[in-house]
Design a protein around this motif. Structure first.
Motif, mmCIF file in Angstrom:
data_model
loop_
_atom_site.group_PDB
_atom_site.id
_atom_site.type_symbol
_atom_site.label_atom_id
_atom_site.label_comp_id
_atom_site.label_asym_id
_atom_site.label_seq_id
_atom_site.Cartn_x
_atom_site.Cartn_y
_atom_site.Cartn_z
ATOM 1 N N TYR A 18 17.711 -12.605 7.091
ATOM 2 C CA TYR A 18 16.315 -13.023 6.887
ATOM 3 C C TYR A 18 15.812 -13.583 5.009
ATOM 4 N N GLY A 19 17.134 -13.384 4.674
ATOM 5 C CA GLY A 19 16.407 -13.653 2.904
ATOM 6 C C GLY A 19 16.095 -14.551 2.287
ATOM 7 N N SER A 20 16.300 -15.849 3.157
ATOM 8 C CA SER A 20 15.851 -17.345 2.735
ATOM 9 C C SER A 20 14.517 -17.275 2.906
ATOM 10 N N MET A 21 14.164 -17.181 4.277
ATOM 11 C CA MET A 21 13.284 -17.439 5.103
ATOM 12 C C MET A 21 12.267 -17.070 4.439
ATOM 13 N N ILE A 22 10.922 -18.513 4.009
ATOM 14 C CA ILE A 22 9.428 -18.477 3.259
ATOM 15 C C ILE A 22 8.442 -17.282 4.428
ATOM 16 N N VAL A 23 7.900 -16.591 4.663
ATOM 17 C CA VAL A 23 6.780 -15.649 4.752
ATOM 18 C C VAL A 23 5.873 -15.126 4.259
ATOM 19 N N PRO A 24 4.964 -15.200 5.104
ATOM 20 C CA PRO A 24 3.224 -14.844 4.597
ATOM 21 C C PRO A 24 3.413 -13.098 3.864
ATOM 22 N N VAL A 25 2.154 -13.404 2.627
ATOM 23 C CA VAL A 25 2.473 -11.329 2.280
ATOM 24 C C VAL A 25 1.137 -11.512 2.218
ATOM 25 N N THR A 26 0.126 -10.824 2.738
ATOM 26 C CA THR A 26 -1.081 -10.680 2.007
ATOM 27 C C THR A 26 -1.335 -9.503 0.887
ATOM 28 N N LYS A 27 -1.677 -9.753 -0.465
ATOM 29 C CA LYS A 27 -1.659 -8.709 -1.180
ATOM 30 C C LYS A 27 -3.152 -7.614 -0.976
ATOM 31 N N CYS A 28 -2.587 -6.586 -0.984
ATOM 32 C CA CYS A 28 -3.436 -6.214 -0.937
ATOM 33 C C CYS A 28 -4.258 -4.970 -1.491
ATOM 34 N N SER A 29 -5.329 -5.004 -1.482
ATOM 35 C CA SER A 29 -6.222 -4.379 -2.755
ATOM 36 C C SER A 29 -7.387 -3.998 -2.370
ATOM 37 N N SER A 30 -7.561 -3.121 -2.926
ATOM 38 C CA SER A 30 -9.096 -2.251 -2.871
ATOM 39 C C SER A 30 -10.223 -2.892 -2.453
ATOM 40 N N ASN A 31 -10.164 -4.396 -4.255
ATOM 41 C CA ASN A 31 -11.226 -4.701 -3.962
ATOM 42 C C ASN A 31 -11.560 -6.015 -3.126
ATOM 43 N N VAL A 32 -9.985 -6.144 -2.516
ATOM 44 C CA VAL A 32 -10.468 -7.192 -0.825
ATOM 45 C C VAL A 32 -10.583 -6.107 0.100
ATOM 46 N N THR A 33 -11.845 -6.481 1.025
ATOM 47 C CA THR A 33 -12.107 -5.919 1.818
ATOM 48 C C THR A 33 -12.475 -6.666 3.504
ATOM 49 N N GLU A 34 -11.831 -7.998 3.341
ATOM 50 C CA GLU A 34 -12.899 -8.413 4.181
ATOM 51 C C GLU A 34 -12.067 -9.093 5.071
ATOM 52 N N TYR A 35 -11.229 -9.392 6.606
ATOM 53 C CA TYR A 35 -10.094 -9.131 7.189
ATOM 54 C C TYR A 35 -10.244 -11.143 6.581
ATOM 55 N N GLY A 36 -9.090 -11.282 6.822
ATOM 56 C CA GLY A 36 -8.782 -12.495 6.498
ATOM 57 C C GLY A 36 -8.967 -13.579 5.999
ATOM 58 N N SER A 37 -9.838 -12.779 4.514
ATOM 59 C CA SER A 37 -10.095 -13.628 3.759
ATOM 60 C C SER A 37 -8.917 -14.529 2.931
ATOM 61 N N ASP A 38 -8.575 -15.642 1.943
ATOM 62 C CA ASP A 38 -7.854 -16.608 1.997
ATOM 63 C C ASP A 38 -7.473 -15.780 0.477
ATOM 64 N N GLY A 60 5.204 -3.476 5.687
ATOM 65 C CA GLY A 60 4.575 -2.425 4.505
ATOM 66 C C GLY A 60 5.209 -1.343 4.411
ATOM 67 N N GLY A 61 4.530 -0.914 2.697
ATOM 68 C CA GLY A 61 4.870 0.169 2.118
ATOM 69 C C GLY A 61 3.739 0.798 2.576
ATOM 70 N N ASP A 62 3.855 2.448 2.481
ATOM 71 C CA ASP A 62 3.080 3.498 2.408
ATOM 72 C C ASP A 62 1.893 2.935 1.629
ATOM 73 N N GLY A 63 0.337 3.009 2.458
ATOM 74 C CA GLY A 63 -0.514 2.505 1.574
ATOM 75 C C GLY A 63 -1.923 0.941 2.148
ATOM 76 N N THR A 64 0.156 0.569 2.822
ATOM 77 C CA THR A 64 -0.844 -1.355 3.015
ATOM 78 C C THR A 64 -1.717 -0.834 4.283
ATOM 79 N N SER A 65 -2.184 -2.255 4.754
ATOM 80 C CA SER A 65 -2.882 -1.575 5.231
ATOM 81 C C SER A 65 -4.126 -3.522 6.006
ATOM 82 N N THR A 66 -4.650 -2.718 7.241
ATOM 83 C CA THR A 66 -5.757 -4.066 7.943
ATOM 84 C C THR A 66 -6.872 -3.240 7.217
ATOM 85 N N PRO A 67 -8.171 -4.560 6.534
ATOM 86 C CA PRO A 67 -9.254 -3.687 6.965
ATOM 87 C C PRO A 67 -9.478 -4.127 8.236
ATOM 88 N N SER A 68 -10.944 -3.933 8.836
ATOM 89 C CA SER A 68 -11.074 -3.492 9.580
ATOM 90 C C SER A 68 -11.724 -4.426 10.195
#
Length: 371
Positions: free
Chosen positions: A86-106, A178-186
């Motif tokens: 799948y290397g050439s496919m364009i995929v959606p990626v979320t950058k996980c950050s402690s500063n972003v706690t709202e689900y679905g934030s752009d 995802g890797g260790d510690g990646t997450s989805t907020p409430s």
């Protein structure tokens, strides 16, 4: 729906689905061996309870992706093989950050080539930051090829994805990596839908918060069922791959309808000060906002019901589950016809079939099945 149960559908078709939504039990249902479909209906669908199907159930034993995506010992991703696939496919990626706690934030959403994501994923310095989420891999792949997994019987009655695939629209079938510690907020899943999540590798910590607090660890080979309108956050432990579906069917469609009605009430309240400026288009404008916010409004929901109804009517005439689907659709459309905002917002001439005509068609079909 392939099952030999029939008595339960007669029982379900005598139930008050409009006002009687049973939520008397909240605890997690754990299955260490596959339950019957009727058992799952009674314990999870009817009570809107979460469930954990452990790896002992063997629901994922024959999935092609287990062999294709994992290392030889099947404990972690085979990064190089995934890149080759799948290397050439364009995929959606979320950058996980402690500063972003709202689900679905752009603010933290990116797109990149899959091989670029894998480089970040396998790098210890960045593995906890980048999470490939909501990837429509099956839709983006060759649709003529079989699924790289099979859908367990408990989740096969799926009106949402059935309609999307029939109309060649974006589906609600996703791959997460995802890797260790990646997450989805409430969050509560879109539209208050059901979801199911199958762990290919890695572990996930699930924390349900509303309506009832539950915390547990999902192991490799486990599948989690998330009921309608349950808030939850999820954290990955180790290199994790999962397959997720959002979906609804006859058992929670009235919850979807209620969710849309409550969301519409909120929209109308928020823009009430603009009502006098758009007196002629008020209801239509509110439906446009509802569609933009939720991905569905009263009109698009009705069109979905129409598509599912026609597919059931022209399908297997001996299928009790299909008759139950039609019975629920008839009840919901009758409810919609007694809702003023539905009547005001819809131009019936633009619908594929007028609601009263569809109700009559469904009723006639069900009566014939009784003969």
């Amino acid at each position: 729906m392939n099952n030999n149960q029939s008595d339960i559908y007669d029982e379900l078709m005598s139930k008050d689905w409009i006002t009687n939504l049973d939520e008397s039990e909240y605890g997690l249902v754990r299955y260490d061996e596959p339950p019957s479909y009727e058992t799952f209906i009674r314990e999870c669908f009817l009570k809107n309870r979460p469930a954990l199907f452990t790896a002992n159930c063997g629901l994922m034993n024959q999935w092609a992706c287990i062999a294709e995506w994992l290392s030889e010992d099947r404990t972690k991703p085979d990064f190089d093989r995934l890149i080759n696939l799948y290397g050439s496919m364009i995929v959606p990626v979320t950058k996980c950050s402690s500063n972003v706690t709202e689900y679905g934030s752009d603010d933290n959403k990116l797109t990149m080539r899959f091989d670029e994501f894998v480089h970040l994923w396998r790098n210890n310095d960045t593995t906890a930051q980048y999470y490939c989420k909501d990837w429509h891999l099956q839709k983006m792949s060759d649709e003529t090829k079989p699924l790289f997994y099979s859908i367990p019987i408990y989740f096969q009655s799926d009106w949402l994805n059935e309609k999307c695939l029939a109309e060649n629209e974006d589906d609600f079938r996703f791959v997460y990596m995802g890797g260790d510690g990646t997450s989805t907020p409430s969050h509560m899943d879109v539209l208050g839908t059901y979801s199911w999540s199958a762990n290919i590798c890695g572990r996930k910590r699930w924390c349900f918060s509303k309506p009832y607090p539950i915390e547990f660890i999902q192991e490799p080979g486990d599948i989690v069922f998330v009921p309608s309108e349950w808030y939850h956050d999820v954290t990955n432990i180790g290199y994790t791959i999962s397959i997720n579906h959002n979906w609804f069917n006859a058992f929670n469609i009235f919850r979807i309808w209620k969710h849309l009605c409550l969301t519409l009430d909120d929209i109308e309240h928020r823009i009430e000060d603009c009502r006098s400026l758009m007196s002629d288009t008020w209801y239509e404008h509110c439906q446009v906002i509802l569609q933009a916010n939720e991905g569905m409004n009263f009109i698009s929901l009705y069109k979905l019901l129409y598509i599912i109804a026609q597919r059931r009517i022209t399908g297997d005439n001996t299928n009790k589950h299909a008759t139950f689907d039609l019975w629920i659709i008839e009840k919901l459309i009758q409810t919609m016809l007694h809702t003023s905002t539905f009547l005001y917002a819809c131009d019936f001439d633009t619908l594929p079939q007028r609601p009263k005509a569809l109700v009559k068609q469904i009723h006639s079909y069900i009566e014939k099945q009784k003969q």
